[in-house]
Design an enzyme around this catalytic site. Structure first.
Site: not given
Ligand SMILES: Cc1cc2nc3c(=O)[nH]c(=O)nc-3n(C[C@H](O)[C@H](O)[C@H](O)COP(=O)(O)OP(=O)(O)OC[C@H]3O[C@@H](n4cnc5c(N)ncnc54)[C@H](O)[C@@H]3O)c2cc1C
Ligand SMILES: Cc1ncc(C[n+]2csc(CCOP(=O)(O)OP(=O)(O)O)c2C)c(N)n1
Length: 569
Positions: A112-113, A162, A474
């Protein structure tokens, strides 16, 4: 002393002298956030989007010369940083980005992530690290700071799993001292010989200094002026070099390149010697390389050896810190008399100056140039201006006369819309006493305007001038010039920016005529809080002059209608 990896991270960041960081929390970086509570000397600025954190760190670095720090979680937090990292890379801005990563045993499992952020950012960082053990945190973080600020500055990313944040080990600051390889250290003496450079300078009749961002980054402003004054050599500056040489200095001709001064580009094409100092011959600066400065010999001083002979082949290439090189040249450069050359450039200036806006009768129209020019007059050139990307960016460069280094912050190389507001937040935090003005288009403002909440939460007194032309200006200009006015996807429907600002509790006002500009600027300055002015400018004005992309530098598109000369303005 036994500490967790997260504590070691902050211990190192604090010892690097960092007092402010910009970030957004999430699962994989939570141990670091938890440990941060034990480090009250580090102010954490909660952003509204991780891209904002990187631009803030970048603005902080450009305003102060110190390393800016951004922090985010893994996965989407880290990928949101990518644009800011690339922006810093292109403009050589020293930032350190810290990201959380999934646990080391999950890396590679599509956890996850999980994203491979070191893989993603490999080409847009000077260096990056994946740290999987608390024992490696100190050395990686210390080295990251050293790499970011050494030699040619740039962004570095440290991705910390982590478990590396949660685990503990002995913390030994001294043992973690970085030993940089030559590639990341200051340049060694270059191959080019100073004596050859000096001989070319002393012999030149039509020399021109090209002063870039490296002048500011090496702190060589005084040395550069000493060289120019001694040898009477005029100076042209790049967009990122603006402020490195005072705009009012008589030898400063102004900006070169695509939207530079016509006389500067002509002088480049006619010079017999270009002395390029801390600039990298970007294609916005050179135009067609085949016809660039055809009569000039060339000297190039750059701290990054890889820039030498990359875009433009030169006669003398010196890999060195600029200040060191200019000090070495010192008195060997002969006092010069270049009156004929300077007089010729003054003539070019007279012929080519087409920027008349200031003298146009007030016909009820509000031009962006009016806004910028008035802003410059009212702040007496003392503001720290942070611009976004587009027409307003070029008008700012043309009409705001920068007298001091680090008084203009803008995204040059990547041209990142959405840069201005967050970069200004970083700049204001780095230099709280500076009067900070954001100059931004209605398009770019909407890319990162969520950071207004950060302005409010941090109680920052920042002024925002929205140059509102109702277009992606622009791009509309390119469509007008090169696509037969087929305005595909450039008209904008905007929110009411005044009401928006009021929703955030900011001072806000709208301006539609030239006569209202000064009062609005003064009211914003006096308000004592963050302010937004919505300037409704002429919708289809264009930036002149313009060298079409890849065209010869002297073949500029000029403003079509005959306009009064104001070279002295
Ligand atoms: C819409 C738009 C239009 C633009 N139009 C123009 C234009 O008209 N004119 C213009 O100039 N730019 C223009 N730009 C910006 C342009 O794209 C480049 O970003 C800019 O020209 C780069 O300037 P630079 O080479 O001075 O700075 P950088 O790209 O930052 O390069 C700095 C150089 O200095 C070197 N350096 C760093 N530190 C040191 C040191 N200590 N000693 C020695 N060397 C050092 C670096 O290695 C690097 O090579 C435009 C950008 C946009 C978005
Ligand atoms: C993130 C990003 N997307 C697209 C572009 C391409 N682009 C360059 S200038 C421009 C228009 C900018 O419009 P606005 O912010 O309103 O400023 P203006 O040019 O009108 O001053 C666009 C879309 C870009 N530079 N950056």
């Amino acid at each position: 002393m036994k500490l967790s990896g997260a504590q070691i991270l902050w211990e190192c960041v604090a010892r690097e002298g960092v007092t402010d960081i910009f970030g957004y929390p999430g699962g994989a970086i939570l141990p670091a956030y938890d440990a941060l509570l034990g480090y009250p000397m580090i102010r954490h600025v909660l952003v509204r989007h991780e891209q904002g954190a990187t631009h803030m760190a970048d603005g902080y670095a450009r305003a102060s010369g110190r390393v800016g720090v951004a922090i985010a979680t893994s996965g989407p937090g880290a990928t949101n940083m990518v644009t800011g990292i690339a922006t810093a890379m292109m403009d050589s801005s020293p930032i350190v980005c810290i990201t959380g990563q999934v646990g080391s045993r999950l890396v590679g499992s599509d956890a996850f992530q999980e994203t491979d952020i070191t893989g993603i950012t490999l080409p847009i960082t000077k260096h990056n690290y994946l740290v999987t053990s608390p024992a490696d945190v100190a050395a990686s973080v210390r080295e990251a700071f050293a790499v970011a600020r050494s030699g040619r500055p740039g962004p570095v990313l440290v991705d910390i799993t982590k478990d590396a944040q949660q685990g503990s080990c002995e913390f030994d600051w001294d043992a973690a001292e970085p030993h940089l390889t030559e590639a990341y250290d200051d340049a060694l003496p270059g191959d080019g010989d100073d004596r050859d450079a000096i001989a070319l300078i002393n012999a030149a009749e039509r020399p021109l200094i090209l002063a870039g961002h490296g002048v500011i980054q090496s702190g060589a402003e005084r040395e550069l002026l000493a060289l120019a004054e001694r040898a009477q050599i005029p100076i042209a500056v790049t967009l990122l070099g603006l402020g490195g040489v005072p705009a009012s200095h008589p030898l400063n001709l102004g900006m070169m390149g695509m939207h530079g001064e016509a006389w500067v580009n002509q002088a480049i094409q006619q010079a017999d010697l270009l002395i390029a100092l801390g600039m990298r011959f970007d294609d916005r600066v050179t135009g067609n390389l085949k016809t660039y400065a055809p009569t000039a010999r060339k000297i190039h001083v750059d701290i990054d050896r890889a820039e030498l002979n990359k875009n433009v082949r030169v006669d003398v290439a010196i890999a060195s810190d600029l200040r060191v090189a200019l000090n070495a040249w010192g008195s060997q450069v002969a006092p010069g008399d270049r009156r004929a050359w300077l007089a010729h450039i003054a003539e070019l200036k007279g012929d080519a100056s087409v920027r008349d806006i200031q003298n146009l009768p007030d016909d009820g129209h509000l031009y962006a140039a009016h806004v910028i020019n008035d802003l410059w007059r009212l702040t007496q050139g003392n503001a720290l201006v942070v611009t976004d990307v587009g027409q307003h960016q070029m008008w700012e460069a043309q009409y705001y006369k920068h007298e001091r280094s680090r008084s203009l912050i803008t995204s040059g190389g990547l041209g990142t819309m959405g840069f201005a507001l967050p970069a200004a937040i970083g700049a204001k935090i780095a230099r709280p006493d500076a009067e900070v003005w954001v100059v931004v288009g209605d398009g770019g403002f909407q890319m990162t305007m969520a950071e207004l909440a950060t302005v409010v939460q941090e109680q920052l007194d920042i002024n925002v001038a929205i140059v509102n032309n109702g277009y992606l200006g622009m791009v509309r200009q390119w469509q007008e010039f090169f696509y037969e006015k087929r305005y595909a996807a450039t008209p904008l429907v905007n929110p009411d920016f005044v009401k928006l600002a009021e929703a955030y509790g900011l001072f806000a006002t709208g301006v539609r005529t030239r006569g209202e500009v000064a009062a609005a600027v003064e009211a914003a300055r006096r308000s004592g809080r963050a302010a937004i002015i919505d300037f409704h400018v002429e919708r289809e004005d264009s930036v002149y002059p313009m060298v079409p992309a890849g065209a010869d530098l002297h073949k500029m598109i000029r403003r079509p209608s005959p306009i009064v000369e104001t070279a002295a303005d």
